[in-house]
Design a protein around this motif. Structure first.
Motif, PDB file in Angstrom:
ATOM      1  N   GLU A  79       0.949  -0.965  -0.040  1.00 16.73           N
ATOM      2  CA  GLU A  79      -0.062  -0.036  -0.009  1.00 16.73           C
ATOM      3  C   GLU A  79       0.764   1.255  -0.035  1.00 16.73           C
ATOM      4  O   GLU A  79       1.648   1.291   0.769  1.00 16.73           O
ATOM      5  N   GLU A  84      -1.259   7.930   1.702  1.00 18.59           N
ATOM      6  CA  GLU A  84      -1.996   7.990   2.744  1.00 18.59           C
ATOM      7  C   GLU A  84      -3.333   7.937   2.565  1.00 18.59           C
ATOM      8  O   GLU A  84      -3.979   8.321   1.708  1.00 18.59           O
ATOM      9  N   PRO A  92      -6.991   3.230   0.143  1.00 15.99           N
ATOM     10  CA  PRO A  92      -6.860   3.098  -1.405  1.00 15.99           C
ATOM     11  C   PRO A  92      -8.357   2.896  -1.985  1.00 15.99           C
ATOM     12  O   PRO A  92      -8.975   2.130  -1.435  1.00 15.99           O
ATOM     13  N   PRO A 117      -3.872   7.064  -2.643  1.00 20.80           N
ATOM     14  CA  PRO A 117      -3.101   5.892  -2.123  1.00 20.80           C
ATOM     15  C   PRO A 117      -3.437   4.739  -3.033  1.00 20.80           C
ATOM     16  O   PRO A 117      -4.452   5.019  -3.930  1.00 20.80           O
TER      17      PRO A 117
END
Length: 272
Positions: free
Chosen positions: A5, A8, A11, A43
């Motif tokens: 990932e 921030e 996602p 993200p």
């Protein structure tokens, strides 16, 4: 299943590679991208799906993962359980799934059906063909997550791995994870540029082209090129198959599938 990932927050965009263990191009593209430590504007989740099959160098361990969705956490098969876990990881996301094939050297995309998301994204990907799978999406990831599936090139080739990397980057630019390319950026290989930079030709799968058991198979037509009624399409041990109606071959190959040569499709038009 290996998960990265970046960025921030939660996602809303994801990339999946190596659903099939004999298609390493997706894993290689993801690892190359992550190794570059990219700066992302949104993200993103990146998933190497079937690690066990990759390590074994086989398409799958127990059953085809891309026919096992949505899966079951209590399934007896490895891929049945993995399908359930992968759907959970991708729920609510716009997904790119990277594959490779034995039938066609250039990249092309597949979706369950052309919708607003695929209309917005696919014209920005370096490929010229998009295929609606329709009734043939059963059990596939594209039937259970908002997914654009891309065949990146010939299975096991360096070209497929390179193509997969540039397709990944183009997808992430189209979804706002990466900034839009600017002049001076490294360009993808010329083979990835569409013949018509402004259009993607859309096809819809109509039927499977059956294949009888035989020692030798031959193909006489080209994928995505019109086949006229009466044209010889393929042969199994010398027994020829001819077209009854006009169609366009998709995923047609001598050895890609056990019981079918591939698919017959209709040409729908273009996306600009």
């Amino acid at each position: 299943m290996r998960i990265y990932e970046l960025g921030e927050g939660t996602p809303e965009v994801a990339v999946v590679g190596s659903v099939h263990g004999d298609e390493p191009c997706g894993e290689r593209a993801i690892e190359r991208f992550v190794a570059g430590e990219p700066s992302v504007e949104r993200p993103v989740k990146l998933v190497v799906a079937n690690e066990e099959a990759l390590d074994a160098g086989v398409r799958y361990l127990d059953e085809d993962l891309n026919r096992a969705f949505p899966g079951d956490p209590k399934a007896e098969s490895h891929e049945g359980r993995l399908a359930h876990d992968l759907v959970r990881e991708l729920r609510g996301k716009t997904v790119l799934s990277l594959h490779s094939t034995q039938s066609y050297a250039e990249p092309f995309a597949l979706v369950d059906e052309v919708d607003a998301v695929s209309r917005a994204i696919c014209p920005h990907l370096p490929m010229e063909y998009l295929v609606e799978t329709g009734p043939f999406s059963t059990g596939r990831l594209i039937d259970h997550a908002h997914t654009i599936e891309v065949e990146c090139g010939l299975q096991g080739s360096e070209e497929a791995a390179t193509n997969a990397y540039w397709i990944l980057r183009a997808f992430l630019s189209a979804t706002g994870v990466l900034p839009a390319p600017v002049e001076g950026d490294v360009e993808p290989p010329l083979s990835l540029h569409r013949r018509d930079e402004n259009e993607v030709t859309v096809f819809r799968l109509l039927d499977q082209i059956p294949k009888n058991p035989a020692e030798e198979y031959r193909i006489f037509v080209d994928n995505f090129q019109r086949v006229a009624p009466g044209d010889t399409v393929a042969a199994a041990d010398g027994d020829a198959y001819s077209a009854d109606d006009e169609f366009y071959p998709v995923l047609l190959s001598a050895h890609g599938y056990e019981d079918v040569f591939g698919y017959a499709a209709d040409r729908l038009g273009t996306l600009a």
